[in-house]
Scaffold this motif. Structure first.
Motif, PDB file in Angstrom:
ATOM      1  N   ASP A   1       6.921   4.197   4.892  1.00 62.99           N
ATOM      2  CA  ASP A   1       7.933   5.336   4.742  1.00 62.99           C
ATOM      3  C   ASP A   1       8.015   5.481   3.242  1.00 62.99           C
ATOM      4  O   ASP A   1       7.892   4.719   2.416  1.00 62.99           O
TER       5      ASP A   1
ATOM      6  N   ARG B   1      11.109   9.126   6.614  1.00 59.31           N
ATOM      7  CA  ARG B   1       9.695   9.310   7.406  1.00 59.31           C
ATOM      8  C   ARG B   1       9.417  10.731   7.686  1.00 59.31           C
ATOM      9  O   ARG B   1      10.067  11.567   8.068  1.00 59.31           O
TER      10      ARG B   1
ATOM     11  N   ARG C   1       1.363  12.792   7.627  1.00 60.93           N
ATOM     12  CA  ARG C   1       1.124  11.301   7.294  1.00 60.93           C
ATOM     13  C   ARG C   1      -0.289  11.370   6.942  1.00 60.93           C
ATOM     14  O   ARG C   1      -1.154  12.250   7.453  1.00 60.93           O
TER      15      ARG C   1
ATOM     16  N   SER D   1       3.638   7.979   5.011  1.00 57.89           N
ATOM     17  CA  SER D   1       4.509   9.174   5.152  1.00 57.89           C
ATOM     18  C   SER D   1       4.093   9.973   3.747  1.00 57.89           C
ATOM     19  O   SER D   1       4.339   9.452   2.754  1.00 57.89           O
TER      20      SER D   1
END
Length: 464
Positions: free
Chosen positions: A17, A26, A30, A45
């Motif tokens: 994260d 988050r 990604r 993330s």
């Protein structure tokens, strides 16, 4: 016959994260983090520009911890980084993850863990060594009553963009926290585990969420990190775009070298030379990429090649591994580049190729040794992420020109006049006199200047 349940699921891929002013964040956007075989290791993330801007404002609004608390927190962070479970990972799990994605031998990663932990733990003491002898660190110091230089920050927020070639690159930027900066770190997408672990350790140790942040992101948001900070430091492509900005400190290539003058028996220093080339898997800026010899370089080149040829081909997770590994496609592209660059040289090792495929989508980068005709050959400035060394003749007529633009120069000589000239040369950052490997370092010494010289300035202070 496959007896697995039909509803069996693949194991979930861990997500790293972003770490902002309100804790972990988050995102749906990604980026996959793959190991050297191409397997997905994690998802990173990617913070949007809006989140980055809000984080940078929060860092700027925060006040630094008192100096004693900063010193204590850094000491705790070093211990946590080396020994604690952070982000669900034990130190051993973290080291295995770094080994898999970086391709560095696991022994190199283990050493880097200890080195990084020591640098972080010593960061507060180290930055004091950069402070001018005539300056105090606090305006309340009694010396200020009669007039004194005060060492003070050039800004409040530092942006850090550190490359992912080696975990040890993260050992220096925590010095900014020691000086009271708030720090935003953009991790490398290639190897984000070290940055993530270090920020978690710093937060666990006592630095607030508004003191140090982790901001993985794309290029547009990465620009926002630099724009939102007072100063920036690092070595990736974002930093290089700001290379002409005096508020940006760009990490330079190492191009570390060894010089052996006449009267020196290279046989006595062969261990040091080979170690300088191959330590850290040859991936570091402090690895020797060039050796210059006053006299015939051929005997030394042959001896170095013989030593390096004996290194085994092993996956990076093997404790005996000493050579780096990359995905095969990337390794073949690097091989083509080096072979083209080496045309016209005498190849003692790796002249027809140096990639050895392991059969799992990855390949070992084996060492190369090339002999050059002169000290001004263009290959002498080439720096590559594996043990690749160029060996050339050097004479007094060549002077120090071939030795310029060097991070670390080891010089084995009895000529003090030559040492005087090398120490005085502005583009040689560090000089090791005698049989000291180019990678030698300890906390408290400058790497490429003290980082504190960039982050701080001195001003006059007098009080009644």
């Amino acid at each position: 016959m496959d007896t697995a349940p039909q509803d069996a699921k693949e194991p979930e891929v861990p997500v790293l994260d972003a770490l902002g002013p309100s804790g972990a964040y988050r995102t749906h956007n990604r980026q996959e983090v793959r190991d050297v075989t191409g397997a997905v290791m994690a998802e990173l993330s990617l913070a949007p520009a809006l989140f980055v801007n809000r984080t940078m404002k929060a860092l700027r609004a925060a006040s630094p911890l008192p100096a004693a608390q900063r010193a204590a927190a850094l000491a705790r962070a070093g211990d946590l980084f080396a020994n604690a479970r952070l982000g669900g990972m034990t130190p051993e799990e973290y080291e295995r993850a770094v080994t898999r994605v970086s391709g560095l031998p696991v022994s190199v990663v283990r050493t880097a863990t200890r080195t990084c932990a020591a640098r972080v733990g010593e960061a507060y003491r180290s930055v004091q060594l950069a402070r001018p002898a005539g300056a105090v660190a606090d305006w309340r110091d009694p010396l200020a009553r009669t007039g004194q230089a005060l060492w003070t920050r050039r800004g409040e927020v530092l942006a850090v963009h550190v490359p992912g070639n080696h975990p040890g690159t993260h050992g220096f930027w925590p010095e900014a926290l020691a000086l009271g900066y708030r720090v935003a770190v953009r991790p490398s997408a290639r190897e984000p585990f070290t940055a993530h672990r270090l920020v978690l350790a710093l937060r666990e140790a006592g630095f607030g969420d508004d003191q140090v942040a982790l901001l993985p992101c794309g290029h547009d948001a990465a620009d926002a990190i630099v724009r939102g900070a007072d100063l920036a430091y690092g070595g990736d492509e974002i930093i290089r775009r700001y290379a002409d900005d005096p508020g940006v400190l760009s990490l330079r290539p190492g191009r570390s070298k060894i010089l052996l003058t006449a009267g020196t028996d290279w046989r006595e220093h062969l261990d040091m030379i080979v170690d300088s080339v191959v330590r850290h898997g040859g991936s570091g800026c402090v690895n020797a990429t060039a050796v210059l010899v006053e006299g015939d370089p051929a005997p030394l080149a042959g001896a170095v090649a013989e030593r390096l040829a004996a290194l085994p081909n092993l996956p990076p997770s093997d404790d005996r591994a000493r050579l780096p590994v990359q995905q095969t496609k990337a390794a073949r592209a690097l091989e083509s580049y080096v072979l083209e660059r080496a045309q016209g040289t005498r190849a003692w090792l790796g002249g027809t190729g140096f990639v050895d495929e392991l059969g799992d989508g990855s390949a070992v980068l084996r060492p190369t040794v090339h002999q050059l005709d002169s000290a001004d050959a263009p290959q002498l400035g080439a720096e590559l992420p594996f043990p690749c060394v160029w060996i050339a003749p050097w004479s007094r007529a060549d002077g120090i020109e071939p030795l310029r633009d060097t991070l670390v120069l080891t010089v084995v000589t009895e000529d003090e006049t030559l040492v005087d000239a090398l120490v005085a040369e502005p583009t040689i950052s560090n000089v090791h006199v005698g049989g000291r490997a180019t990678h030698w370092h300890r906390p408290g010494l400058p790497h490429d200047d003290y980082l504190g010289e960039f982050l701080m300035r001195s001003k006059t202070l007098v009080r009644v």
